[in-house]
Write an enzyme that holds these catalytic residues in place. Sequence first.
Site, short mmCIF file in Angstrom:
data_model
loop_
_atom_site.label_atom_id
_atom_site.label_comp_id
_atom_site.label_asym_id
_atom_site.label_seq_id
_atom_site.Cartn_x
_atom_site.Cartn_y
_atom_site.Cartn_z
N ARG A 45 10.43 2.44 9.44
CA ARG A 45 9.05 2.92 9.34
C ARG A 45 8.96 4.18 10.20
NH1 ARG A 45 8.95 -2.69 10.19
NH2 ARG A 45 7.96 -3.89 8.51
N LYS B 20 7.26 -3.81 13.80
CA LYS B 20 6.04 -4.43 13.29
C LYS B 20 6.09 -5.94 13.54
CE LYS B 20 3.08 -4.56 9.20
NZ LYS B 20 2.95 -4.15 7.77
N HIS C 30 6.75 6.60 4.40
CA HIS C 30 7.11 5.24 3.99
C HIS C 30 7.84 5.21 2.65
CE1 HIS C 30 6.53 1.22 5.56
NE2 HIS C 30 6.35 0.76 4.34
N ARG D 94 11.51 4.55 3.01
CA ARG D 94 11.84 3.14 3.27
C ARG D 94 11.91 2.38 1.95
NH1 ARG D 94 11.39 -1.14 7.19
NH2 ARG D 94 10.06 -2.86 6.51
N HIS E 253 11.21 -7.86 7.21
CA HIS E 253 10.12 -8.53 6.52
C HIS E 253 10.06 -10.01 6.93
CE1 HIS E 253 10.22 -5.49 2.93
NE2 HIS E 253 9.49 -5.06 3.95
N TYR F 61 10.74 -5.06 -4.58
CA TYR F 61 11.70 -4.02 -4.96
C TYR F 61 12.56 -4.45 -6.14
CZ TYR F 61 10.20 -2.07 -0.54
OH TYR F 61 9.43 -1.57 0.48
#
Length: 322
Positions: free
Chosen positions: A135, A160, A266, A269, A292, A301
């Site tokens: 990120r 995150k 982003h 990414r 994640h 994805y």
Amino acid sequence: MSKSPFLQSVRTEIRTKQYSYRTEKTYLYWVRQFILFNDKKHPEVMGNHEIERFLNHLAVNRGVSPATQNQALCAIIFLYKNVLKREIENLQYKMSKTPRRMPTVLNAEEVASILGNMEAEYWLITALLYGCGLRISEALSLRIKDIDLKSRNLLVFNGKGRKDRYTLLPGNLRENIERQIAHSRAIHESDLAEGFGLTSVPASLHKKYGPVMKDFGWQYLFPSSTRCVHPIAGYVCRHHLHHSTYARQLRQAVQASGITKRVTAHTFRHAFATELLRSGSDIRTVQEILGHSDIRTTEIYTHIIGDRRAGTVSPFDRLPGS
């Protein structure tokens, strides 16, 4: 209103819980807006009715996005739960659902075209976004100690969700990273010579370690061009490049490349994750690299590449001569 004792108490509670400075600014903004909208009444004498009116005002009159509505609601819930010690129940308002949209993805040629229109640290930041799946906040906050060129690992510290993780580091970026480290060292040595040299860290770390924050390992890989006063602890330090500075450079590079897709930091990414899955990487591995919490976030994805099996190859196709 920024100096009101009440808002200071909100700020204190946010800092006690060690929320990020960005979250602090966001929550204080929405608490302030909530009070102003309700004719500066104290939140203590307000409740569900005033909260619902404010949130509906944001949606109907200001036309804010679902994500912004949720952000405002989180700030108000924090205010009542942690500062006023009141639970907000039976609120006639629920978290807005943000529409699930397919992310924009760049192909390798488009990434190369954008990189061809960037220079110096901006080129390297973009290369790390695409090459490591970072990120933008993670790339800009990289410190020298987080980089292991020998084992080609990159530590993402306090990413995150306040999670640490390791991600892969492209070997062909070694020379560029070494040059950037040398650039960071020159800036740091100049700061030290002028009686400064502290890096910006959370106030709790500065209080705990103090002068250790002058060690080169703690310095940012992408230091800001100027020193600043720490917004919480008040000492003079050097922060990292601001994300708006990078965004401006990226916008110019995209325009120069003639790419019509909407490209943000982003986007690289997204491209990183898509290419890993397209080349056959296991989805659990990609989930871990991206950091994640929920694999369903990673699975989006597989829809982009049009294959929910994410590059899995049948055993038959591995047979000799097949």
